[in-house]
Design a protein around this motif. Structure first.
Motif, PDB file in Angstrom:
ATOM      1  N   LEU A  72       0.819  -1.213   0.000  1.00  7.33           N
ATOM      2  CA  LEU A  72       0.000   0.000   0.000  1.00  7.33           C
ATOM      3  C   LEU A  72       0.850   1.258   0.000  1.00  7.33           C
ATOM      4  CD1 LEU A  72      -2.783  -1.051   2.558  1.00  7.33           C
ATOM      5  CD2 LEU A  72      -2.882  -1.071   0.041  1.00  7.33           C
ATOM      6  N   ASP A  73       2.117   1.111   0.315  1.00 10.10           N
ATOM      7  CA  ASP A  73       3.025   2.255   0.378  1.00 10.10           C
ATOM      8  C   ASP A  73       4.317   1.897  -0.345  1.00 10.10           C
ATOM      9  OD1 ASP A  73       4.078   4.735   1.074  1.00 10.10           O
ATOM     10  OD2 ASP A  73       4.795   4.033   3.030  1.00 10.10           O
ATOM     11  N   PRO A  74       4.269   1.762  -1.684  1.00 15.75           N
ATOM     12  CA  PRO A  74       5.463   1.305  -2.411  1.00 15.75           C
ATOM     13  C   PRO A  74       6.594   2.313  -2.337  1.00 15.75           C
ATOM     14  CG  PRO A  74       3.774   2.062  -3.943  1.00 15.75           C
ATOM     15  CD  PRO A  74       3.139   2.038  -2.589  1.00 15.75           C
ATOM     16  N   ALA A  75       7.791   1.785  -2.230  1.00 19.24           N
ATOM     17  CA  ALA A  75       8.970   2.653  -2.156  1.00 19.24           C
ATOM     18  C   ALA A  75      10.177   1.899  -2.677  1.00 19.24           C
ATOM     19  CB  ALA A  75       9.222   3.113  -0.716  1.00 19.24           C
ATOM     20  N   GLY A  76      11.133   2.638  -3.170  1.00 18.27           N
ATOM     21  CA  GLY A  76      12.366   2.048  -3.651  1.00 18.27           C
ATOM     22  C   GLY A  76      13.291   1.674  -2.502  1.00 18.27           C
ATOM     23  N   THR A  77      14.375   1.038  -2.867  1.00 17.61           N
ATOM     24  CA  THR A  77      15.354   0.553  -1.902  1.00 17.61           C
ATOM     25  C   THR A  77      16.698   1.212  -2.184  1.00 17.61           C
ATOM     26  OG1 THR A  77      16.070  -1.321  -3.260  1.00 17.61           O
ATOM     27  CG2 THR A  77      14.102  -1.635  -1.900  1.00 17.61           C
ATOM     28  N   ASP A  78      17.775   0.525  -1.794  1.00 19.48           N
ATOM     29  CA  ASP A  78      19.106   1.043  -2.068  1.00 19.48           C
ATOM     30  C   ASP A  78      19.369   1.164  -3.566  1.00 19.48           C
ATOM     31  OD1 ASP A  78      18.982  -1.772  -2.097  1.00 19.48           O
ATOM     32  OD2 ASP A  78      21.123  -1.976  -1.744  1.00 19.48           O
ATOM     33  N   ASP A  79      18.662   0.392  -4.401  1.00 20.40           N
ATOM     34  CA  ASP A  79      18.873   0.496  -5.842  1.00 20.40           C
ATOM     35  C   ASP A  79      18.612   1.919  -6.330  1.00 20.40           C
ATOM     36  OD1 ASP A  79      18.537  -2.696  -7.128  1.00 20.40           O
ATOM     37  OD2 ASP A  79      18.104  -2.286  -5.041  1.00 20.40           O
ATOM     38  N   GLY A 320       4.195   5.106 -12.276  1.00 16.82           N
ATOM     39  CA  GLY A 320       5.077   6.265 -12.217  1.00 16.82           C
ATOM     40  C   GLY A 320       4.666   7.261 -11.150  1.00 16.82           C
ATOM     41  N   ALA A 321       3.341   7.440 -10.981  1.00 18.35           N
ATOM     42  CA  ALA A 321       2.843   8.408 -10.009  1.00 18.35           C
ATOM     43  C   ALA A 321       3.143   7.985  -8.583  1.00 18.35           C
ATOM     44  CB  ALA A 321       1.343   8.595 -10.196  1.00 18.35           C
ATOM     45  N   ALA A 322       3.356   6.688  -8.367  1.00 13.07           N
ATOM     46  CA  ALA A 322       3.638   6.190  -7.008  1.00 13.07           C
ATOM     47  C   ALA A 322       5.062   6.462  -6.559  1.00 13.07           C
ATOM     48  CB  ALA A 322       3.363   4.688  -6.945  1.00 13.07           C
ATOM     49  N   ILE A 323       5.919   6.865  -7.487  1.00 14.62           N
ATOM     50  CA  ILE A 323       7.330   7.097  -7.155  1.00 14.62           C
ATOM     51  C   ILE A 323       7.514   8.536  -6.704  1.00 14.62           C
ATOM     52  CG2 ILE A 323       9.693   7.058  -8.004  1.00 14.62           C
ATOM     53  CD1 ILE A 323       8.303   4.298  -7.763  1.00 14.62           C
ATOM     54  N   GLY A 324       7.835   8.711  -5.451  1.00 11.12           N
ATOM     55  CA  GLY A 324       8.091  10.044  -4.924  1.00 11.12           C
ATOM     56  C   GLY A 324       9.553  10.229  -4.599  1.00 11.12           C
ATOM     57  N   PRO A 325       9.901  11.295  -3.921  1.00 13.77           N
ATOM     58  CA  PRO A 325      11.281  11.478  -3.471  1.00 13.77           C
ATOM     59  C   PRO A 325      11.700  10.311  -2.583  1.00 13.77           C
ATOM     60  CG  PRO A 325      10.026  13.501  -3.201  1.00 13.77           C
ATOM     61  CD  PRO A 325       9.040  12.430  -3.536  1.00 13.77           C
ATOM     62  N   VAL A 326      12.960   9.936  -2.667  1.00 10.97           N
ATOM     63  CA  VAL A 326      13.421   8.805  -1.849  1.00 10.97           C
ATOM     64  C   VAL A 326      13.442   9.199  -0.385  1.00 10.97           C
ATOM     65  CG1 VAL A 326      14.720   7.758  -3.734  1.00 10.97           C
ATOM     66  CG2 VAL A 326      15.864   9.376  -2.194  1.00 10.97           C
ATOM     67  N   ARG A 327      13.341   8.187   0.476  1.00 14.10           N
ATOM     68  CA  ARG A 327      13.157   8.423   1.900  1.00 14.10           C
ATOM     69  C   ARG A 327      14.440   8.386   2.699  1.00 14.10           C
ATOM     70  NH1 ARG A 327       7.853   4.406   2.271  1.00 14.10           N
ATOM     71  NH2 ARG A 327       6.624   5.522   0.691  1.00 14.10           N
ATOM     72  N   GLY A 328      15.539   8.034   2.049  1.00 13.80           N
ATOM     73  CA  GLY A 328      16.785   7.924   2.791  1.00 13.80           C
ATOM     74  C   GLY A 328      16.832   6.699   3.673  1.00 13.80           C
ATOM     75  N   SER A 329      16.072   5.659   3.319  1.00 14.01           N
ATOM     76  CA  SER A 329      16.053   4.449   4.137  1.00 14.01           C
ATOM     77  C   SER A 329      17.394   3.737   4.123  1.00 14.01           C
ATOM     78  CB  SER A 329      14.960   3.500   3.642  1.00 14.01           C
ATOM     79  OG  SER A 329      15.170   3.153   2.289  1.00 14.01           O
ATOM     80  N   CYS A 330      18.170   3.956   3.071  1.00 11.35           N
ATOM     81  CA  CYS A 330      19.521   3.399   2.991  1.00 11.35           C
ATOM     82  C   CYS A 330      20.553   4.499   3.138  1.00 11.35           C
ATOM     83  CB  CYS A 330      19.707   2.679   1.661  1.00 11.35           C
ATOM     84  SG  CYS A 330      21.416   2.240   1.344  1.00 11.35           S
ATOM     85  N   LEU A 331      20.410   5.540   2.337  1.00  9.82           N
ATOM     86  CA  LEU A 331      21.346   6.664   2.345  1.00  9.82           C
ATOM     87  C   LEU A 331      20.631   7.900   2.874  1.00  9.82           C
ATOM     88  CD1 LEU A 331      23.147   6.310  -1.119  1.00  9.82           C
ATOM     89  CD2 LEU A 331      23.883   5.481   1.113  1.00  9.82           C
ATOM     90  N   PRO A 332      20.763   8.215   4.140  1.00 15.97           N
ATOM     91  CA  PRO A 332      20.068   9.392   4.680  1.00 15.97           C
ATOM     92  C   PRO A 332      20.390  10.678   3.930  1.00 15.97           C
ATOM     93  CG  PRO A 332      20.909   8.033   6.460  1.00 15.97           C
ATOM     94  CD  PRO A 332      21.471   7.454   5.195  1.00 15.97           C
ATOM     95  N   SER A 333      21.579  10.785   3.374  1.00 14.97           N
ATOM     96  CA  SER A 333      21.956  12.010   2.674  1.00 14.97           C
ATOM     97  C   SER A 333      21.207  12.185   1.365  1.00 14.97           C
ATOM     98  CB  SER A 333      23.460  12.016   2.400  1.00 14.97           C
ATOM     99  OG  SER A 333      23.843  10.902   1.624  1.00 14.97           O
ATOM    100  N   MET A 334      20.562  11.143   0.861  1.00 15.36           N
ATOM    101  CA  MET A 334      19.801  11.241  -0.382  1.00 15.36           C
ATOM    102  C   MET A 334      18.326  11.529  -0.140  1.00 15.36           C
ATOM    103  SD  MET A 334      21.992  10.837  -2.830  1.00 15.36           S
ATOM    104  CE  MET A 334      23.251  11.625  -1.806  1.00 15.36           C
TER     105      MET A 334
END
Length: 379
Positions: A72-79, A320-334
């Protein structure tokens, strides 16, 4: 950007690959291919994340066949986050990128930050950071037990976007980036992906993309052998999608090996999915996801290749609309960066759509990006 889904003919009907753009007319613009490649990477990553490290039988028991986001809350990973990391670095230095620039960025953005335990990344990143924090420098920083992982392949697409139409340059640049964290087969995986995206960026179809990928790695390497096996197997005729996926997976995966992040395996599966789908975006990423293993990375690579071939218009709008800014779950600086900002940076506004990025200059400036996101703030 409006993203429109396409509905091609059955991609699994056994028709041979074509060296021409097989799907859309008129051809996508350079910018549209850049957005397709990088948004395609992020979409594939988010689609595949829940299935990472799973067997196809486990995927089917839990979800049936995955046909879209299962979270329900799709998000990317370190990739996605590492692709942004490398894209920002490439936007700053362009073809003048050096190993020293890459090593400095690893220290500045990751290794030297006092943010507690490193989280959310693969073994190759952890090994690299341990070495950098011990004071080791490239290429010794890449001498760890997972230098063959797919951690470079997952972040290689921005190099192909920048070096549009120049697979050798894309491969050269991603090798510089990877020398801090990878060696051997890990480097070959990144080179194959970067070169394939570079070829797709200027209109190569699936056969041309695969040929470009193979042209920049040793033909007797494990990566090349896996890539060829996956592609050849994918091009055979099958009665249904499940049978095809089983055949491609069996042709590439090392049975019984516990780690799923092998670069030769992930690249072979990703190119196999791309070949089976004949470059169709939706079929490419879903094939990769449903084969399991390192599903976020294989789907991210397949999505980058197919997105560059077809352009952003081939990505289903809801994905495409589900992709937002990354959350920094791997890289906080991103955190807060958007993958489409990287496309803006790597394809400058003043570049003719049919031209190649000039040698020695970045693909864009660190301005004019998506409102509310400042890539320079992280650099």
């Amino acid at each position: 950007m409006e993203l429109v889904a396409c509905n091609p003919a059955d991609p699994f009907d056994g028709a041979p690959l074509s060296s021409a753009d097989p799907v859309r007319a008129p051809a996508p613009t350079l910018r549209d291919r850049a957005c397709g490649a990088l948004l395609g990477l992020a979409v594939g990553d988010a689609l595949g994340a829940p299935a990472e490290n799973m067997r196809p039988s486990e995927i089917r028991r839990r979800w049936g066949r995955i046909e879209g986001f299962v979270s329900l809350d799709p998000a990317g990973t370190d990739d996605t986050e590492y692709a942004i990391f490398s894209g920002l670095l490439l936007a700053r230095h362009g073809s003048a990128l050096t190993v020293a620039h890459v090593e400095q960025a690893w220290h500045h953005w990751i290794a030297d930050l006092d943010e507690g335990p490193f989280r959310g990344a693969g073994f190759s990143e952890r090994g690299t950071l341990e070495n950098l924090r011990r004071g080791l420098a490239a290429p010794i920083s890449a001498q760890h037990r997972h230098a063959w992982s797919d951690g470079l392949a997952m972040r290689a697409a921005p190099f192909g976007v920048f070096a549009a139409g120049r697979p050798l340059e894309a491969a050269r640049l991603v090798t510089i980036d990877g020398s801090v964290s990878h060696d051997g087969e890990g480097i070959y995986g990144g080179r194959a992906v970067a070169a394939g995206v570079a070829a797709a960026m200027t209109g190569a179809g699936p056969a041309g993309v695969i040929g470009a990928a193979l042209s920049v790695i040793p033909m007797d390497s494990w990566t090349a052998r896996s890539l060829r096996r996956g592609v050849v197997t994918a091009q055979r005729s099958y009665p249904d999608t499940l049978t095809m996926e089983r055949a491609v997976r069996s042709s590439v995966v090392i049975g019984g090996y516990p780690w799923t992040d092998l670069a030769p395996e992930a690249v072979g599966l990703a190119f196999g999915a791309f070949a089976a789908a004949r470059g169709d975006f939706r079929a490419s990423v879903l094939t990769a996801v449903n084969m399991g293993r390192d599903a976020d990375t294989t789907a991210a690579v397949a999505g980058a290749l197919a997105g560059a071939v077809q352009g952003a218009g081939a990505i289903p709008q809801e994905w495409g609309a589900a992709i937002g800014p990354v959350r920094g779950s791997c890289l906080p600086s991103m955190a807060g960066q958007h993958i489409l900002d990287i496309a803006d940076l790597l394809v400058p506004d003043d570049l003719p759509e049919t031209a190649e990025p000039p040698e020695g200059r970045p693909g864009g400036t660190l301005s004019g990006t998506r409102p509310g996101h400042d890539p320079q703030a992280a650099s």
